[in-house]
Design an enzyme around this catalytic site. Structure first.
Site, PDB file in Angstrom:
ATOM      1  N   ARG A 137     -56.506 -21.846   3.860  1.00  9.90           N
ATOM      2  CA  ARG A 137     -57.491 -21.206   4.390  1.00  9.90           C
ATOM      3  C   ARG A 137     -58.611 -20.777   3.608  1.00  9.90           C
ATOM      4  O   ARG A 137     -58.161 -21.005   2.187  1.00  9.90           O
ATOM      5  CB  ARG A 137     -57.051 -19.830   5.028  1.00  9.90           C
ATOM      6  CG  ARG A 137     -56.181 -19.859   6.214  1.00  9.90           C
ATOM      7  CD  ARG A 137     -55.504 -18.621   6.273  1.00  9.90           C
ATOM      8  NE  ARG A 137     -56.396 -17.514   6.814  1.00  9.90           N
ATOM      9  CZ  ARG A 137     -56.346 -16.195   6.762  1.00  9.90           C
ATOM     10  NH1 ARG A 137     -55.076 -15.680   6.325  1.00  9.90           N
ATOM     11  NH2 ARG A 137     -57.085 -15.381   6.966  1.00  9.90           N
ATOM     12  N   SER A 148     -60.183 -17.935   2.578  1.00 13.63           N
ATOM     13  CA  SER A 148     -60.235 -16.551   2.087  1.00 13.63           C
ATOM     14  C   SER A 148     -59.995 -16.531   0.564  1.00 13.63           C
ATOM     15  O   SER A 148     -59.411 -17.465  -0.044  1.00 13.63           O
ATOM     16  CB  SER A 148     -59.218 -15.490   2.681  1.00 13.63           C
ATOM     17  OG  SER A 148     -57.809 -15.766   2.138  1.00 13.63           O
ATOM     18  N   LYS A 172     -45.221 -14.605   5.970  1.00 15.94           N
ATOM     19  CA  LYS A 172     -45.303 -13.589   6.916  1.00 15.94           C
ATOM     20  C   LYS A 172     -46.085 -14.124   8.208  1.00 15.94           C
ATOM     21  O   LYS A 172     -45.874 -13.510   9.373  1.00 15.94           O
ATOM     22  CB  LYS A 172     -45.456 -12.082   6.610  1.00 15.94           C
ATOM     23  CG  LYS A 172     -46.616 -11.841   6.312  1.00 15.94           C
ATOM     24  CD  LYS A 172     -47.169 -10.451   5.904  1.00 15.94           C
ATOM     25  CE  LYS A 172     -48.441 -10.132   5.531  1.00 15.94           C
ATOM     26  NZ  LYS A 172     -49.465 -10.386   6.339  1.00 15.94           N
ATOM     27  N   ASP A 173     -46.895 -14.909   7.725  1.00 16.98           N
ATOM     28  CA  ASP A 173     -47.861 -15.581   8.953  1.00 16.98           C
ATOM     29  C   ASP A 173     -47.130 -16.599   9.628  1.00 16.98           C
ATOM     30  O   ASP A 173     -47.783 -16.967  10.556  1.00 16.98           O
ATOM     31  CB  ASP A 173     -49.173 -15.716   8.202  1.00 16.98           C
ATOM     32  CG  ASP A 173     -49.825 -14.684   7.971  1.00 16.98           C
ATOM     33  OD1 ASP A 173     -49.766 -13.600   8.284  1.00 16.98           O
ATOM     34  OD2 ASP A 173     -50.812 -14.728   7.058  1.00 16.98           O
ATOM     35  N   THR A 186     -56.317   0.189  10.092  1.00 15.50           N
ATOM     36  CA  THR A 186     -55.243  -0.715  10.224  1.00 15.50           C
ATOM     37  C   THR A 186     -55.305  -1.604  11.641  1.00 15.50           C
ATOM     38  O   THR A 186     -55.836  -1.038  12.529  1.00 15.50           O
ATOM     39  CB  THR A 186     -54.029  -0.376  10.062  1.00 15.50           C
ATOM     40  OG1 THR A 186     -53.044  -1.371   9.881  1.00 15.50           O
ATOM     41  CG2 THR A 186     -53.501   0.610  11.220  1.00 15.50           C
ATOM     42  N   SER A 205     -52.323  -3.211  12.044  1.00 22.13           N
ATOM     43  CA  SER A 205     -51.017  -3.533  12.018  1.00 22.13           C
ATOM     44  C   SER A 205     -50.225  -2.581  13.063  1.00 22.13           C
ATOM     45  O   SER A 205     -50.124  -1.493  12.529  1.00 22.13           O
ATOM     46  CB  SER A 205     -50.521  -3.457  10.756  1.00 22.13           C
ATOM     47  OG  SER A 205     -49.030  -3.375  10.614  1.00 22.13           O
ATOM     48  N   ARG A 230     -47.131  -2.283  13.088  1.00 22.19           N
ATOM     49  CA  ARG A 230     -46.073  -1.732  12.480  1.00 22.19           C
ATOM     50  C   ARG A 230     -46.358  -0.490  11.522  1.00 22.19           C
ATOM     51  O   ARG A 230     -45.775   0.598  11.488  1.00 22.19           O
ATOM     52  CB  ARG A 230     -45.325  -2.815  11.448  1.00 22.19           C
ATOM     53  CG  ARG A 230     -44.322  -2.408  10.419  1.00 22.19           C
ATOM     54  CD  ARG A 230     -43.675  -3.622   9.738  1.00 22.19           C
ATOM     55  NE  ARG A 230     -44.855  -4.126   8.884  1.00 22.19           N
ATOM     56  CZ  ARG A 230     -45.548  -3.559   7.718  1.00 22.19           C
ATOM     57  NH1 ARG A 230     -44.716  -2.590   7.402  1.00 22.19           N
ATOM     58  NH2 ARG A 230     -46.574  -4.199   6.972  1.00 22.19           N
ATOM     59  N   ASN A 286     -61.072  -9.447   4.784  1.00 24.99           N
ATOM     60  CA  ASN A 286     -60.201  -9.760   3.526  1.00 24.99           C
ATOM     61  C   ASN A 286     -59.749  -8.469   2.783  1.00 24.99           C
ATOM     62  O   ASN A 286     -60.514  -7.403   3.150  1.00 24.99           O
ATOM     63  CB  ASN A 286     -60.794 -11.010   2.899  1.00 24.99           C
ATOM     64  CG  ASN A 286     -62.219 -10.426   2.330  1.00 24.99           C
ATOM     65  OD1 ASN A 286     -62.667  -9.278   2.012  1.00 24.99           O
ATOM     66  ND2 ASN A 286     -63.411 -11.293   2.273  1.00 24.99           N
ATOM     67  N   ARG A 296     -61.574  -4.436   3.164  1.00 21.26           N
ATOM     68  CA  ARG A 296     -61.148  -3.321   3.569  1.00 21.26           C
ATOM     69  C   ARG A 296     -60.924  -2.440   2.482  1.00 21.26           C
ATOM     70  O   ARG A 296     -61.158  -1.088   2.740  1.00 21.26           O
ATOM     71  CB  ARG A 296     -59.454  -3.659   4.025  1.00 21.26           C
ATOM     72  CG  ARG A 296     -59.374  -4.508   5.443  1.00 21.26           C
ATOM     73  CD  ARG A 296     -58.030  -4.755   5.796  1.00 21.26           C
ATOM     74  NE  ARG A 296     -57.733  -5.987   5.134  1.00 21.26           N
ATOM     75  CZ  ARG A 296     -56.510  -6.486   4.857  1.00 21.26           C
ATOM     76  NH1 ARG A 296     -55.388  -5.884   5.232  1.00 21.26           N
ATOM     77  NH2 ARG A 296     -56.059  -7.676   4.225  1.00 21.26           N
ATOM     78  N   CYS A 299     -45.779  -9.795  16.271  1.00 21.22           N
ATOM     79  CA  CYS A 299     -46.103  -8.536  15.986  1.00 21.22           C
ATOM     80  C   CYS A 299     -46.550  -7.619  16.859  1.00 21.22           C
ATOM     81  O   CYS A 299     -47.311  -6.439  17.013  1.00 21.22           O
ATOM     82  CB  CYS A 299     -47.747  -8.706  15.068  1.00 21.22           C
ATOM     83  SG  CYS A 299     -48.922  -9.599  16.086  1.00 21.22           S
TER      84      CYS A 299
END
Length: 289
Positions: free
Chosen positions: A6, A8, A77-78, A119, A121, A123, A143, A147, A233
Site C-alpha cells: 500500500r 501509506s 492483523k489485516d 475510533t 474499531s 474492539r 493514516n 488521526r 471486525c
C-alpha cells in the site's frame, strides 16, 4: 524481486524495513510497486459496517497471484484468516509490542464522561464501554499522522492506536500512555508483519529466512482463534499469546459492543502447538457467539 505494498507512510516504512533486510541477505535491491486497496479508497465508513474481509490486502494478494509482484508486505492483523489456496504467509518477522496506546492531551483517568473518542474499531469501543469510560464515539479514519493531528487540533479528545505503528514511524512522543494487554486486549496479530508469497514462488526460501519463530507461533495461536470462530471486525475480540520457557499462554476475550464480557479464557500449550491451542480456546468460545 518486486514487492507490492500500500502507499501509506506506515505501509512503505514496513516494506522498506523488509527490503533492507532482504538486501542485507542477498545484496540485491528490491523494487517497490504501490497498489491501492479497497480500504484506501473507502474513507467514510466504519469498517465493521461493511464487508471488510481483505479490505486492505486483496488487491495486493491478487498482484502476487498474477505474478505482478513476487511478494507483498501486510500488517498481519489485516490478513484474512483464509488465504487463497495458492498463497501463504512465508514469514513473520520479529513482532513489535502488540499493545494499544492512548493519544490524548488528557490522561486516561482524567477523561470526563462525554469526552470524544475518535475510533473506527469496534474492539476499542467495546473495551472503553467495558471500563465504563462513557465516551462519545466519533468515527475516525485516515493514516496515523491524520488521526494524531485530529487529537492535537481538538477535533476529538482522544484516540487509541497500535503502539507498533507509532514506533515504526518514530512517533512515540505522541503516546500519552500504554494500555496493558489484559486491560485492552489487542486484535489478533497486532504488531506483527506478514510477508505473503505464492506457494510455488522461487523467492519463498529467501523470504523464509526473515521469519521469527516465536513471533510466528504467537500470532498463529491468536489468528487461529479468529479463524475457528469465523468472525472478523464485526465482533469485538481481543487475543494475545505470550511465550515463556517454551510455553504459549493464549488469552482471548470476546465482548459485546456495549462492553459486556461474553466469554474469556486462557489456555497453555508447548511452543510448536500454536494452531492446536487456538482451536481448543475457540471451541470453548463458540457457544457465546
Amino acid at each position: 524481486m518486486i514487492v507490492g505494498t500500500r502507499g501509506s507512510e506506515l505501509a512503505l516504512t514496513q516494506t522498506n524495513y523488509i527490503r533492507k533486510h532482504l538486501f542485507d541477505l542477498t545484496g540485491k535491491e528490491v523494487e517497490t510497486k504501490i497498489i491501492k486497496t479497497t480500504g484506501d479508497k473507502i474513507t467514510t465508513s466504519q469498517l465493521y459496517n461493511m464487508n471488510s474481509k481483505g479490505i486492505f490486502t486483496k488487491e495486493l494478494d491478487r498482484a502476487v497471484l498474477e505474478e505482478e509482484v513476487d511478494f507483498a508486505v501486510h500488517s498481519l492483523k489485516d490478513v484474512p484468516t483464509e488465504l487463497d489456496e495458492d498463497l501463504e504467509i512465508a514469514a513473520v518477522p520479529i513482532r513489535e509490542f502488540p499493545n494499544d496506546v492512548l493519544i490524548s492531551n488528557y490522561s486516561w483517568d482524567d477523561l470526563n464522561e462525554g469526552s470524544t473518542l475518535g475510533t473506527s474499531s469496534l474492539r476499542r469501543e467495546a473495551f472503553c464501554n467495558l471500563h465504563e469510560k462513557k465516551l462519545e464515539l466519533r468515527p475516525i479514519r485516515g493514516n496515523i499522522g491524520t488521526r494524531i493531528q485530529k487529537v492535537l487540533n481538538g477535533e476529538v479528545d482522544v484516540t487509541i492506536m497500535a503502539e507498533a505503528g507509532l514506533k515504526r514511524l518514530g512517533l512515540t512522543k505522541f503516546i500519552k500512555s500504554r494500555f496493558s494487554v489484559d486491560y485492552m486486549t489487542p486484535a489478533a496479530g497486532q504488531g506483527a508483519l506478514a510477508i505473503i508469497t505464492r506457494k510455488d514462488s522461487s523467492v519463498k526460501a529467501t523470504i523464509r529466512k526473515l521469519n521469527h519463530y516465536v513471533s510466528e507461533q504467537a500470532v498463529l495461536a491468536e489468528k487461529t482463534v479468529l479463524e475457528e470462530l469465523g468472525i472478523g471486525c464485526q465482533w469485538p475480540l481481543g487475543s494475545i499469546a505470550r511465550i515463556d520457557n517454551d510455553q504459549i499462554e493464549l488469552y482471548s476475550i470476546l465482548l459485546a459492543q456495549n462492553g459486556e464480557i461474553l466469554h474469556k479464557g486462557t489456555l497453555k500449550a508447548p511452543l510448536g502447538e500454536a494452531i492446536e491451542l487456538g482451536k481448543k480456546l475457540a471451541k470453548k468460545m463458540k457457544d457465546f457467539i
